[in-house]
Write an enzyme that holds these catalytic residues in place. Structure first.
Site, PDB file in Angstrom:
ATOM      1  NE  ARG A 151      -3.892  -2.089   2.192  1.00 15.82           N
ATOM      2  CZ  ARG A 151      -3.617  -3.156   2.952  1.00 15.82           C
ATOM      3  NH1 ARG A 151      -2.564  -3.161   3.744  1.00 15.82           N
ATOM      4  NH2 ARG A 151      -4.403  -4.190   2.914  1.00 15.82           N
ATOM      5  CE  LYS A 174      -1.512  14.421 -13.235  1.00 17.73           C
ATOM      6  NZ  LYS A 174      -1.978  14.980 -14.529  1.00 17.73           N
ATOM      7  CD  GLU A 214       5.968  18.157 -21.902  1.00 17.13           C
ATOM      8  OE1 GLU A 214       5.239  19.088 -21.478  1.00 17.13           O
ATOM      9  OE2 GLU A 214       5.510  17.091 -22.368  1.00 17.13           O
ATOM     10  CE  LYS A 216       4.466  18.210 -13.280  1.00 17.38           C
ATOM     11  NZ  LYS A 216       4.622  16.989 -14.053  1.00 17.38           N
ATOM     12  CD  GLU A 272      -4.697  17.464 -14.415  1.00 13.87           C
ATOM     13  OE1 GLU A 272      -3.595  16.916 -14.264  1.00 13.87           O
ATOM     14  OE2 GLU A 272      -5.337  17.477 -15.463  1.00 13.87           O
ATOM     15  NE  ARG A 311      -0.199  17.758 -11.652  1.00 18.51           N
ATOM     16  CZ  ARG A 311       0.472  16.835 -10.967  1.00 18.51           C
ATOM     17  NH1 ARG A 311       0.207  16.640  -9.687  1.00 18.51           N
ATOM     18  NH2 ARG A 311       1.395  16.112 -11.549  1.00 18.51           N
ATOM     19  CG  ASN A 362      -2.949  18.449 -18.956  1.00 16.43           C
ATOM     20  OD1 ASN A 362      -1.903  17.853 -18.719  1.00 16.43           O
ATOM     21  ND2 ASN A 362      -4.039  18.283 -18.229  1.00 16.43           N
ATOM     22  CG  HIS A 397      -0.011  17.797 -23.026  1.00 14.82           C
ATOM     23  ND1 HIS A 397       0.760  18.935 -23.025  1.00 14.82           N
ATOM     24  CD2 HIS A 397       0.785  16.804 -22.573  1.00 14.82           C
ATOM     25  CE1 HIS A 397       1.975  18.627 -22.561  1.00 14.82           C
ATOM     26  NE2 HIS A 397       2.011  17.347 -22.284  1.00 14.82           N
ATOM     27  CG  HIS A 433      -2.292  13.374 -25.105  1.00 14.74           C
ATOM     28  ND1 HIS A 433      -2.869  13.924 -23.980  1.00 14.74           N
ATOM     29  CD2 HIS A 433      -1.040  13.022 -24.736  1.00 14.74           C
ATOM     30  CE1 HIS A 433      -2.000  13.897 -22.979  1.00 14.74           C
ATOM     31  NE2 HIS A 433      -0.886  13.360 -23.414  1.00 14.74           N
ATOM     32  CG  HIS A 440       4.607  13.342 -24.696  1.00 10.48           C
ATOM     33  ND1 HIS A 440       3.230  13.322 -24.780  1.00 10.48           N
ATOM     34  CD2 HIS A 440       4.918  14.252 -23.733  1.00 10.48           C
ATOM     35  CE1 HIS A 440       2.730  14.178 -23.896  1.00 10.48           C
ATOM     36  NE2 HIS A 440       3.734  14.752 -23.254  1.00 10.48           N
TER      37      HIS A 440
END
Ligand code: NAD
Ligand code: ZN
Length: 356
Positions: free
Chosen positions: A121, A143, A185, A227, A237, A241, A245, A248, A252, A265
């Site tokens: 956990r 993340k 980025e 960041k 988010e 946040r 993106n 993106h 994407h 990417h």
């Protein structure tokens, strides 16, 4: 002790430092200080381990170091690879006070972080990112996760590290295309949050491409600060946040339509940021500056040729949800982004139609 700088991600009792400097691997920074128990498991891959695993060992001095090298590539960012890591943790009998250390790019960081979140956990986690993208983006913010056959990053957890250790010298072995993808980025951070940093990037993009260590250190530090600040304000988010993106949604879609791996990417995000700036309806000056900076970074300024129907499906606007308003990150001006569902639909249609 070599010179280094520290930025703190302020998250209350889960706050942690990002330590940035040259030559930090090789014993010049005691990671062992952040390893609570006697054991740690270094997760790396078959490309990075031969380059840097031995260099990391002195940073872990008195700890018992176990290691696993996973197969290189986004295609292996799967639950099966997480299972391999969990098997290793169980097989070695590692206890609750184990620390998992990710040594590699964003793929290794995401997978190792998720394994750390799952084992018992949640055990302690340290990031040692070795690509520019991982140093300015993926290693910060907590993340973690893996891909599912039906989509990228569909399985994951928030799990903040104890420490992010960035040795900028590791970038010397990174190939040029990967360096460029990370720069996308970096440019994003300037475009969404910091006009002065954007100006600086315009002046210093060549130095970054030449891997000037001082320029790289500044770009990494400023990116991590931006960041860290955004994450501290909105860890999960729920709101702000999402500005990270920027570019993106289109990016994407490009990755998806081209088949993952064709475009990196960061390359897809580069072209996607210009589309998002155009959708913002900003005066042509802002769009031109962004386009010029992206081009100067030798990144693509145009998306590939994609059919309109494929665009629509890939940005989540297929026939079933035709009238759905998407949420986009747009620019109020260069250096200030916001999210909205109130965009100009005719402009969006022109943007994706003209590339069919
Ligand atoms: N968690 C987040 O917040 C977040 C944010 C952005 C991206 N990501 C994820 O990050 C991943 C992309 O990360 P990436 O761009 O670092 O790709 P990557 O991890 O695949 O690394 C790119 C390539 O460079 C190699 N490499 C790494 N370090 C090297 C070095 N120092 N010298 C030589 N080669 C080296 C890797 O083995 C790999 O072949 C994606 O899976 C993406 O979803 C996560
Ligand atoms: Zn990204």
């Amino acid at each position: 002790m070599s010179a280094h700088e520290t930025i703190t991600v302020e998250l209350g009792e889960r706050s942690y430092p990002i330590v940035i400097g040259r030559g930090l691997l090789g014993g010049n920074f005691a990671v062992s200080h952040y390893v609570r128990g006697t054991d740690c498991l270094v997760v790396s891959n078959e490309t990075v381990a031969p380059l840097y695993l031995d260099k990391l060992l002195p940073n872990l001095d008195s700890r018992t170091v176990h290691s696993i090298a996973i197969t290189d590539g986004e295609a292996f960012k799967t639950l099966a690879t997480v299972q391999e890591i969990l098997d290793e943790l169980v097989r070695t009998g590692l206890a609750r006070d184990t620390t998992v250390i990710a040594l590699g790019g964003g793929v290794v960081g995401d997978i190792a972080g998720f394994a750390a979140a799952c084992y018992m956990r949640g055990v302690a986690f340290v990031q040692v990112p070795t690509t520019l993208l991982a140093q300015v983006d993926s290693s910060v913010g907590g993340k973690t996760g893996v891909n599912h056959a039906h989509g990228k990053n569909l399985i994951g957890a928030f799990h903040q590290p104890q420490l992010v250790l960035i040795d900028t010298d590791t970038l010397n072995t990174l190939d040029e295309r990967e360096l460029g993808a990370g720069l996308a980025e970096v440019i994003k951070h300037g475009a969404i949050c910091d006009p002065a940093f954007f100006d600086w990037l315009e002046q210093n993009v060549q130095a970054l491409l030449d891997r000037d260590p001082d320029a790289l250190a500044h770009a990494i530090r400023r990116s991590c600060e931006i960041k860290a600040e955004v994450v501290a304000e909105d860890e999960r988010e729920a709101g702000r946040r999402a500005i990270l993106n920027f570019g993106h949604t289109f990016g994407h879609a490009i990755e998806r339509c081209q088949g993952y791996g064709e475009w990196l990417h960061g390359e897809a995000v580069a072209a996607g940021m210009i589309m998002a700036a155009e959708l913002s309806g900003r005066g042509s000056n802002d769009v031109c500056r962004l386009r010029d900076l992206v081009a100067a970074a030798r990144l693509p300024v145009e998306p590939p040729s994609i059919e309109r129907e494929d665009w629509l499906a890939a940005i989540g606007m297929d026939k079933k949800v035709q009238r759905k308003k998407l949420r986009f990150v747009l620019l109020e001006r260069l250096g200030k982004a916001f999210t909205t569902t109130d965009y100009d639909d005719a402009r969006l249609q022109r943007l994706i139609g003209s590339n069919a």
